[in-house]
Structures are given as C-alpha cells and as structure tokens.
Design a protein around this motif. Structure first.
Motif, PDB file in Angstrom:
ATOM      1  N   UNK A 257       1.953   1.532  -3.758  1.00 39.53           N
ATOM      2  CA  UNK A 257       0.855   1.493  -4.752  1.00 39.53           C
ATOM      3  C   UNK A 257      -0.062   2.710  -4.613  1.00 39.53           C
ATOM      4  N   UNK A 258      -0.309   3.129  -3.367  1.00 35.71           N
ATOM      5  CA  UNK A 258      -1.214   4.269  -3.165  1.00 35.71           C
ATOM      6  C   UNK A 258      -0.608   5.564  -3.706  1.00 35.71           C
ATOM      7  N   UNK A 259       0.715   5.562  -3.906  1.00 32.38           N
ATOM      8  CA  UNK A 259       1.369   6.769  -4.398  1.00 32.38           C
ATOM      9  C   UNK A 259       1.693   6.692  -5.891  1.00 32.38           C
ATOM     10  N   UNK A 260       1.375   5.583  -6.549  1.00 33.68           N
ATOM     11  CA  UNK A 260       1.616   5.522  -8.000  1.00 33.68           C
ATOM     12  C   UNK A 260       0.601   6.443  -8.688  1.00 33.68           C
ATOM     13  N   UNK A 261       0.950   6.893  -9.862  1.00 41.30           N
ATOM     14  CA  UNK A 261       0.050   7.841 -10.526  1.00 41.30           C
ATOM     15  C   UNK A 261      -1.232   7.130 -10.959  1.00 41.30           C
ATOM     16  N   UNK A 262      -2.275   7.896 -11.054  1.00 39.52           N
ATOM     17  CA  UNK A 262      -3.564   7.342 -11.469  1.00 39.52           C
ATOM     18  C   UNK A 262      -3.452   6.738 -12.876  1.00 39.52           C
ATOM     19  N   UNK A 263      -2.545   7.268 -13.676  1.00 38.70           N
ATOM     20  CA  UNK A 263      -2.380   6.721 -15.035  1.00 38.70           C
ATOM     21  C   UNK A 263      -1.774   5.324 -14.990  1.00 38.70           C
ATOM     22  N   UNK A 264      -0.864   5.099 -14.063  1.00 40.18           N
ATOM     23  CA  UNK A 264      -0.274   3.759 -13.922  1.00 40.18           C
ATOM     24  C   UNK A 264      -1.348   2.764 -13.518  1.00 40.18           C
ATOM     25  N   UNK A 265      -2.197   3.197 -12.607  1.00 42.71           N
ATOM     26  CA  UNK A 265      -3.253   2.288 -12.134  1.00 42.71           C
ATOM     27  C   UNK A 265      -4.295   2.055 -13.230  1.00 42.71           C
ATOM     28  N   UNK A 266      -4.548   3.083 -14.006  1.00 38.37           N
ATOM     29  CA  UNK A 266      -5.477   2.922 -15.129  1.00 38.37           C
ATOM     30  C   UNK A 266      -4.897   1.945 -16.156  1.00 38.37           C
ATOM     31  N   UNK A 267      -3.581   2.068 -16.381  1.00 38.74           N
ATOM     32  CA  UNK A 267      -2.941   1.174 -17.364  1.00 38.74           C
ATOM     33  C   UNK A 267      -3.085  -0.286 -16.913  1.00 38.74           C
TER      34      UNK A 267
ATOM     35  N   UNK B 239       0.828  -1.214   0.000  1.00 43.48           N
ATOM     36  CA  UNK B 239       0.000   0.000   0.000  1.00 43.48           C
ATOM     37  C   UNK B 239       0.860   1.262   0.000  1.00 43.48           C
ATOM     38  N   UNK B 240       2.015   1.184   0.691  1.00 39.92           N
ATOM     39  CA  UNK B 240       2.859   2.384   0.819  1.00 39.92           C
ATOM     40  C   UNK B 240       3.267   2.904  -0.556  1.00 39.92           C
TER      41      UNK B 240
END
Ligand code: NAD
Length: 546
Positions: A106-116, A103-104
């Motif tokens: 992943x929660x700070x990855x950009x929204x674009x990374x998570x969208x990808x 979580x430490x």
C-alpha cells in the motif's frame, strides 16, 4: 462529595449463564426495530438485533474466539443490540501482522490510487448515510438529525483528504550547481486509532482517510460502547477498493489499548476520549517511541456581552449546550454573562425548557438519552453537587418527564446552574445536558475566567462590537474560537487546534497537521553533474556548496 470513578462496561464471559440480562428482554421502540433489522441484514461486521460485532482482520469480518464480551445497549430502552469481543491477544497480533504486510504494497501504490480510494469512499458514505446514522441512533442514542451531522463531519475529512495530490507536494531546491535537495513525505507504517463513544462515525473518519491516503495502514479500535458505525465504515472502505490489511478493526477496552501502546510494529497512535485514558495512552505510547496525538476533555465557555444579538446568542447557546445531550467535546458548558444576568436568564430557561427529550428516532426529539445508566448517575450527581457548592439550580433536568415510550431510557433534561468557579460541576467536564452560568463584571473578567480554566478546546463570544470581538480573540487562551458562532470547530481544511489540558501531543488531527502526523520527511541530496554527461575530469576539491 465523591463521584463514582469511570467504569468500564461489564465484561461477560461466554460461560456466564446470565449473559442475556433482564435488560435484554426489553424491546426496541417501534421506529427502531425495522432499522435494527436492516442493519443486521445489510452489514457483515455488526448486528443491532442481539448478534455479535466482528473483528475485521486482513479484509475478513471474523467472529472473535474471545471468552469475554461486552454488551452494547440501546440507551433509550436498554435492549441488547450486539456484543463486542475483547479481541484476544492472538487476534490482535493477526491484525498487526496483516497491517504490516499490507504496508509493504500500500505504501508503494501511487498517490492517485490512494486518492481514488477516498473519492470512492466519500461517495459510498453518502449512499449509505441512512444505515450509518441509524446505527448511531441505536447504539449512541443521539437524535437522527444529529447522527447525520456526526457522519457529515467525518465525511468532510474524507473529502478534504482527496486533496492529497497537492498536500503531499514536497520542497525542492538546487543547493549547489547540479546538486538538488528535495523532501518526500513518506508514510510511517502501521498506525492505530482509538475512538470515544460520542462520535461513532466522525472520529474513525478523522483518521481512516488521512492514514490511508498518505500510504499508512491502520488498526482502529472503536469505542466498545458503540462500534456499529465503524464496522459499516470498514465495509465501505473495502467496497471502495481498500486492499486487505490496510484497515483492520479490533475491539475491547484497556487490554486492547495497552496492546496498541506496546506493540513495536505500531508507529503512531491517534486518540480521542477522556483525560485519564488520554494521559495514559500518551505516556505509554511515547515511552515506547511512538508518535501520539491525544484529544481529551473540555469545558467550553461562551461570553454573552450586553450588546449581543440576544436571539442569536440564546439559540446558539441552547443548541451548543444541550444538543447531543451535551455529549460533545465542543459543547458550550459554561455561559459567562457580562453585566446584568436578568436580561438573559428568563429567556434562556424558557427556551431550554421547551426542548423535547425523547428517543432519537422520534419526530421532534431534541435531546436523546445519555450513553449509559452510569453516565446518567454521574451527570445527576454532578448536578446535585452544585447546591452543596453554593450554586442555584435554575432548571433541573433530573426531574424531566421520562418519555412514555421509553421508560428505561437514560434521560436527563436540560439543566441550568448558576454559581461560581468553585463548584465541582464547573471544574469537571459534566458531559451531559447541563449549562453552568457565571457572571462577570467586565469583558476582562470573563476572559480571565476562561484563561484560568485548565481546558482549552474552544471558546465563543456573542457581541455586535468588532473591537470587543478583536480583544477577545487576542486575549483569550483557547484553541478554537467562535465570534457569534457557538461550536467553532473548523472544517477539515484546517486542523483541530484545541489547546491546554484538552490535548497532548504537538500535531493536530486532519488538515495539514493530519498530513504531517501521518508522514515523516525524507530528504535526498543528489548530484548529477551535467559535465559528467560528456565524461569530464574528476574534482578533488572539498564540496563547499558555492
Ligand atoms: P473514554 O476515555 O472513556 O474512552 C475513549 C477510548 O479510550 C475508548 O476506546 C476506550 O476503550 C478507551 N479507554 C477508556 N478508558 C481507558 C483507560 N483507563 N485506559 C485505556 N484506555 C481507555 O472516553 P469516552 O467516554 O468514550 O468519550 C468521552 C470523552 O471524550 C469526553 O471527555 C470528551 O470530551 C472526549 N472527546 C474529546 C474530543 C476532542 O476532540 N477533544 C472529541 C470527542 C470526545
């Protein structure tokens, strides 16, 4: 009459010599065998040829050290496909630790990374749809076409989750000169998802993409009766670029569920399943300060008006009542005929009778087996109770001819029972291929029957009159309504909206609600005085926001 209480599948200890029961000596069908071999060969986390299901912790598929295992049987033949561990306390702790660590970052990855990630996941789900569907037919028993539908309805959640770059947009306003207040939707932390047996792909996919795309990490506990699809999906998440620990899969029954409810690191629980477990998880989880959403049992009614398109209505009701052998929370389990029942019943019976009961891989199969011999006993007992309660069994699926190739399958054929609301088989969720038919004199009477029912997942009406439909949708108290549509589950740009006894918790699954469930609002009020840019006097006045 008292029905047997819900039973957990038998836990076996490794020291128990009878682990391979007589059931395991039975063989898979000729169509199923190559698919089972393919699944065991292709996927790290599951087996369909008598091996074991792994825990998925910190990005690794690991064999559990548990002494307690649960056999998963093919419901068509009783062959043992895999054994599922009762994940140990220390394995569970490792999974939560992995999720907390992940979580430490992943929660700070950009929204674009998570969208990808969700873009990639939906692509991989499509590419591997056959293996997922085969695993569902093997472990759950539904027909192959229906298994693909199970996956598709989950895949649509992944596709909708890709809109996160818009759905996470927050509000902002200048509340005073040079003072802004804005809201960020931030992830909660480690979340958990507890799934039922009847949609082994769809339900895990209601939560994995939504939790991950909003920046949370997840502990998933699939149903101990058919975890195969979830294990394939977990491997696809890894292939789609999900870092280790963002998704972890643990297994078992009540002990794992209770560990989820009690672990202080877990912030939210999504549950889908029966009433007893749902209430327990909601109470225990919320008492421990967690956010809980619980989708539970149902009794969905369809009103047949005299002016309905008869062909559409009858085919729709048959599909919704008997598809998936009635093991859907949005199955139509009650038809309320307004007016003369003789207009409907003969055709309803004739078309239901024509459905083919068979193993899920067989061509032309309409209805597969129920999940377990216990489920079959429960359903047949409820059917038997109808006559004692004054009902009439118009079509009796207990006598269905067992398909020759599958003598050990948990088959029950389409069943139609006519009677009143006093019947036990009306008051309880049957969760089998049984349709109760009630008669009402008027639309108002039919609506009253639905509103008096404790459940509120969905209801449908078949009519050619806009005014009748309008009255129905205004007056009826159920959460998901269909007008000439039998299973009105909205696509995931909307949220699940079952009501009354079918849900606990206030925030629905997926859609905008899903974003709200997996995030909390953080508001910031900031003051950057424009005049300070050139170094002016301080103000000593009380801020008044004018
Ligand atoms: P279930 O309640 O037996 O099991 C669901 C999950 O809860 C499983 O993971 C199981 O391990 C766990 N569980 C079971 N009993 C428990 C207990 N006593 N304490 C704690 N945990 C427990 O449900 P099921 O038989 O797997 O699924 C069928 C039920 O799910 C039906 O009632 C159906 O209507 C419901 N369902 C509802 C929806 C919905 O969206 N409303 C969708 C699918 C299924």
């Amino acid at each position: 009459m008292s029905l047997p209480a819900r039973r957990f599948p038998v836990l076996r200890t490794l020291s128990c010599k009878s682990f391979h029961t007589s059931a395991s000596t039975k063989a898979l069908g000729a169509l199923a065998q190559p698919k089972a071999e393919q699944i065991s060969k292709n996927w790290k986390g599951t087996s369909a040829t008598g091996g074991s299901t792994k825990n998925f912790i910190g990005g690794e598929f690991v064999e559990s050290k548990s002494a307690e295992w649960i056999d998963v049987h093919d419901p068509s033949t009783q062959t043992v496909l895999t054994r599922v561990p009762q994940t140990t306390d220390s394995e569970f702790k490792e999974a939560v630790d992995a999720a907390s660590q992940a979580f430490k970052t992943w929660s700070r990855t950009s929204v674009l990374t998570r969208q990808r990630f969700v873009f990639e996941l939906q692509h991989l789900l499509r590419q591997n749809a056959d293996d997922i569907a085969h695993s569902i037919v093997l472990e759950q028993g539904k027909t192959l076409a229906d298994a693909h539908g199970d996956l598709l309805r989950g895949l649509q959640v992944a596709e909708t989750a890709a809109a996160v770059t818009s759905t996470l947009l927050g509000d902002k306003i200048e509340v005073s000169k040079d003072m802004d207040t804005y809201v960020r939707k931030v992830p909660l932390g480690v979340c958990a998802s507890i799934a039922p047996f009847n949609f082994p792909a769809m339900i895990p996919l209601w939560t994995i993409p939504m939790a991950a795309v909003t920046g949370n990490t997840l502990i998933l506990k699939p149903s101990e009766r058919d975890p195969g699809a979830a294990m394939i999906i977990a491997e696809l998440c890894q292939k789609a670029g999900l870092p280790p620990g963002v998704l972890n899969v643990v297994h078992g029954g009540v002990p794992t569920v209770n560990a989820i409810c009690d672990d202080p690191a877990i912030r939210a629980i999504s549950f889908v399943g029966g009433d007893k477990a749902g209430k327990h998880i909601y109470d225990r989880g919320t008492q421990n300060g967690k956010r809980v959403q619980a989708n539970m049992g149902a009794k969905n009614h369809a009103i047949l008006m005299p002016d309905a398109n008869k062909n559409l209505a009858i085919n729709s009701i048959i599909g919704a009542a008997f598809g998936a052998a009635g093991q859907r929370c949005m199955a139509i389990s009650v038809a309320v005929i307004v007016g003369d029942t003789s207009v409907w019943l003969p055709t309803l019976i004739e078309r239901a009778q024509a459905l083919q009961v068979n193993g899920g891989f067989e061509k032309g199969a309409d209805i597969g087996p129920l999940i377990s011999p216990f489920a079959k006993d429960r359903v047949t007992s409820l059917i038997a109770s109808a006559e004692k309660d004054g009902g009439k069994i118009l079509l009796d699926g207990r006598n269905v001819k067992t398909p020759e190739k599958y003598p050990y399958g948990n088959f029950v054929g389409p069943t139609i029972i006519q009677g009143g609301t006093n019947m036990q088989c009306y008051q309880q969720e049957i969760f089998g291929p049984a349709l109760v038919v009630l008669q009402a004199d008027t639309l108002d009477d039919a609506i009253e029957i639905i509103n008096n029912n404790k459940y509120g997942n969905g209801a449908a009406i078949f009519t050619q009159s806009g005014a009748t439909a309008r009255r129905f949708e205004t007056e009826v108290n159920a959460g998901q309504l269909g007008i000439n549509v039998p299973i009105p589950v909205p696509l995931p740009m909307f949220a699940w909206s079952g009501n009354k006894g079918s849900v606990l918790g206030d925030i629905g699954f997926y859609g905008k609600s899903g974003i709200n469930f997996y995030t909390q609002n953080k508001t910031t009020t900031s003051l950057w005085k424009a005049e300070d840019a050139v170094g002016n006097r301080a103000s000593v006045n009380m801020p008044t926001h004018h």
